[in-house]
Every structure is written in C-alpha cells, then in structure tokens.
Scaffold this motif. Structure first.
Motif, short mmCIF file in Angstrom:
data_model
loop_
_atom_site.label_atom_id
_atom_site.label_comp_id
_atom_site.label_asym_id
_atom_site.label_seq_id
_atom_site.Cartn_x
_atom_site.Cartn_y
_atom_site.Cartn_z
N ARG A 91 0.85 -1.19 0.00
CA ARG A 91 0.00 0.00 0.00
C ARG A 91 0.88 1.24 0.00
O ARG A 91 2.10 1.16 0.20
N HIS A 95 -1.27 7.58 0.43
CA HIS A 95 -2.53 7.32 -0.29
C HIS A 95 -2.52 7.90 -1.71
O HIS A 95 -3.50 8.49 -2.16
N ASN A 96 -1.42 7.70 -2.40
CA ASN A 96 -1.28 8.15 -3.78
C ASN A 96 -1.36 6.93 -4.69
O ASN A 96 -0.98 5.84 -4.30
N SER A 98 -3.13 3.93 -6.98
CA SER A 98 -4.29 3.06 -6.85
C SER A 98 -3.79 1.66 -6.51
O SER A 98 -2.60 1.46 -6.29
N THR A 99 -4.71 0.72 -6.46
CA THR A 99 -4.32 -0.67 -6.19
C THR A 99 -4.77 -1.54 -7.36
O THR A 99 -5.69 -1.18 -8.10
N GLN A 108 -0.11 -2.28 -4.47
CA GLN A 108 -0.11 -0.86 -4.76
C GLN A 108 0.35 -0.65 -6.20
O GLN A 108 1.33 -1.25 -6.63
N ASP A 109 -0.36 0.18 -6.94
CA ASP A 109 0.03 0.54 -8.30
C ASP A 109 0.61 1.95 -8.25
O ASP A 109 -0.12 2.93 -8.12
#
Length: 141
Positions: A91, A95-96, A98-99, A108-109
């Motif tokens: 992750r 919080h930047n 996407s997944t 996490q992407d």
C-alpha cells in the motif's frame, strides 16, 4: 519474486553504485545527477530491467532513479490485511496511486505517481544508505 527479495537485492545494487561514486569523490548533487534515467540506462543497464527495453517506469521528462522504490511504499509478504477476500501485500502511506489485483493479491500501483523521482524530493530525503531512506517500507508481520 517477493517484495522482501526485491528489496534486499535492490539495496545491494544501489549500495554498489553509491560506493563506487563515493570512492570517486562524488558530492551529493553529483550522486543524484548520476541516477538520472538517461545516465543510468547507459552506465548501469543491470540496475533496472526497463533500461534494456529503453522504457521508463513513470512518464516524466526528468526521471531520477535514486529512490527507485519509494519511502512511502509499505509492504509485507505475509499480508497487510484482506480486501474482497484477497490478501493486501502493499500500500501507499500517502494514499497516492491506486491498487491492482494480481496473482490473487492486492498490490499498490505506483505507475502514475512520480513523487520519489524528483530531485527536490530526493534531496529532502537523501541518505547514502538506501535502506535507511526506505526504513519504513517493510512492515513487520
């Protein structure tokens, strides 16, 4: 390859290059400049598999590879939780991005995030020891 395996292998590759540059008397600025995509793809072709393909991991003009791997990335090969019945393996701490679901797990992407590849960010977080910069990445099980 697990995240843990990649992390350890990459740390060794990074260390080898940094030790070579320090031995040559490079300053912090010169070390960071050495890690530009264009130079690394020419001088350190084995550092990243994308170099051999002439590809960048992120679509940005001035890509710097010093922080390949990101200090905001978090991982645990044993899992960080469950989402829709799949184990979450990684992750982003800020919080930047996407997944993505891959191989029965959530990852996490980071492909659209350029945060760690800017010289200003690298300067702010700089350490000759890549593992010290990345110390928050491995979440203990």
């Amino acid at each position: 390859m697990s995240y843990e395996e990649w992390f350890e292998q990459h740390a060794q590759k990074h260390l080898k290059i940094v030790e070579k540059l320090v031995a040559k008397g490079f300053t912090q600025e010169q070390i960071i400049d050495y890690f530009t995509y264009e130079n690394m793809a020419k001088e350190e072709i084995d550092f990243c598999p994308l170099y051999k393909e002439g590809k960048k991991c992120h679509n940005m003009q001035e890509l710097n590879c010093y922080l390949c791997g990101c200090p905001n990335f978090r991982f645990d090969d044993n899992g960080l939780g469950i989402y829709n019945g799949m184990k979450i393996l990684s992750r982003c701490d800020i919080h930047n991005g996407s997944t993505i679901g891959y191989g029965g797990a959530v990852h996490q992407d980071c492909s659209k995030c350029t945060v760690p590849h800017h010289k200003a960010y690298i300067n702010k977080n700089f350490n000759l020891d890549w593992k010290k910069m990345m110390k928050g990445c491995k979440i203990p099980s």
